[in-house]
Design a protein around this motif. Structure first.
Motif, PDB file in Angstrom:
ATOM      1  N   VAL A  69       0.868  -1.171   0.000  1.00 48.91           N
ATOM      2  CA  VAL A  69       0.000   0.000   0.000  1.00 48.91           C
ATOM      3  C   VAL A  69       0.907   1.224   0.000  1.00 48.91           C
ATOM      4  CG1 VAL A  69      -1.760   1.266   1.245  1.00 48.91           C
ATOM      5  CG2 VAL A  69      -1.795  -1.216   1.245  1.00 48.91           C
ATOM      6  N   GLY A  70       0.720   2.073  -0.990  1.00 45.46           N
ATOM      7  CA  GLY A  70       1.512   3.287  -1.076  1.00 45.46           C
ATOM      8  C   GLY A  70       0.884   4.397  -0.263  1.00 45.46           C
ATOM      9  N   PRO A  71       1.596   5.492  -0.051  1.00 48.65           N
ATOM     10  CA  PRO A  71       1.050   6.595   0.740  1.00 48.65           C
ATOM     11  C   PRO A  71      -0.137   7.293   0.077  1.00 48.65           C
ATOM     12  CG  PRO A  71       3.213   7.160  -0.118  1.00 48.65           C
ATOM     13  CD  PRO A  71       2.973   5.727  -0.449  1.00 48.65           C
ATOM     14  N   LEU A  72      -0.251   7.200  -1.242  1.00 46.82           N
ATOM     15  CA  LEU A  72      -1.362   7.857  -1.934  1.00 46.82           C
ATOM     16  C   LEU A  72      -2.385   6.866  -2.486  1.00 46.82           C
ATOM     17  CD1 LEU A  72       0.547  10.591  -3.968  1.00 46.82           C
ATOM     18  CD2 LEU A  72      -0.660  10.847  -1.810  1.00 46.82           C
ATOM     19  N   THR A  73      -2.343   5.609  -2.068  1.00 48.81           N
ATOM     20  CA  THR A  73      -3.255   4.596  -2.596  1.00 48.81           C
ATOM     21  C   THR A  73      -4.696   4.982  -2.291  1.00 48.81           C
ATOM     22  OG1 THR A  73      -1.605   2.892  -2.287  1.00 48.81           O
ATOM     23  CG2 THR A  73      -3.854   2.155  -2.532  1.00 48.81           C
ATOM     24  N   GLY A  74      -5.530   4.992  -3.314  1.00 50.76           N
ATOM     25  CA  GLY A  74      -6.954   5.282  -3.160  1.00 50.76           C
ATOM     26  C   GLY A  74      -7.300   6.755  -3.180  1.00 50.76           C
ATOM     27  N   SER A  75      -6.335   7.627  -3.291  1.00 49.67           N
ATOM     28  CA  SER A  75      -6.645   9.059  -3.282  1.00 49.67           C
ATOM     29  C   SER A  75      -7.089   9.513  -4.668  1.00 49.67           C
ATOM     30  CB  SER A  75      -5.443   9.870  -2.816  1.00 49.67           C
ATOM     31  OG  SER A  75      -4.397   9.751  -3.744  1.00 49.67           O
ATOM     32  N   GLU A  76      -7.639  10.706  -4.722  1.00 47.84           N
ATOM     33  CA  GLU A  76      -8.160  11.251  -5.972  1.00 47.84           C
ATOM     34  C   GLU A  76      -7.041  11.538  -6.974  1.00 47.84           C
ATOM     35  OE1 GLU A  76     -10.797  12.488  -8.786  1.00 47.84           O
ATOM     36  OE2 GLU A  76     -11.291  11.584  -6.866  1.00 47.84           O
TER      37      GLU A  76
END
Length: 131
Positions: A69-76
């Protein structure tokens, strides 16, 4: 008079080209006699297919089974196309194994490390007397 010179030069060039073409056609069977006939080849498809399957088999698990899981996973920002091409490793860390994304990261990391070392250690500075 100049027209006659051009005509004779053109006819000479055409005759020379025709003579070269006839010589090439006449000598072709002689040059083919020195080439050895092809021997029957064994089937090389099986080792090639095995190599292809081995290469594909090692690359498929990288995207098939990982729980990173990356730090920006699932973000816009990870769905905005022009920007996401630059920050894919932050959205999906599996892209860190891709040389397209890993090389610039490695280059920046080593470049900054070398720069810091050059600034901190005076022995790495060029000698001003040698300039």
């Amino acid at each position: 008079m100049a027209r006659r010179t051009r005509t004779s030069t053109l006819s000479f060039v055409l005759a020379l080209a025709a003579a070269c073409l006839l010589a090439q056609w006449a000598l072709t069977p002689l040059s083919a006699a020195f080439i050895s006939p092809r021997a029957e080849q064994k089937s090389v498809e099986v080792p090639a297919v095995l190599g292809l399957l081995a290469a594909l088999g090692t690359s498929l698990p990288a995207q098939a089974s990982y729980n990173w899981v990356g730090p920006l996973t699932g973000s816009e920002i990870c769905s905005t196309k022009p920007i996401v091409w630059l920050i894919y490793p932050l959205c999906d860390p599996v892209f860190l194994v891709s040389p397209i994304y890993l090389f610039p990261i490695t280059l920046i990391a080593f470049g900054s490390l070398v720069t810091v070392l050059n600034l901190l250690i005076p022995a790495t500075q060029p000698d001003e007397d040698l300039r």
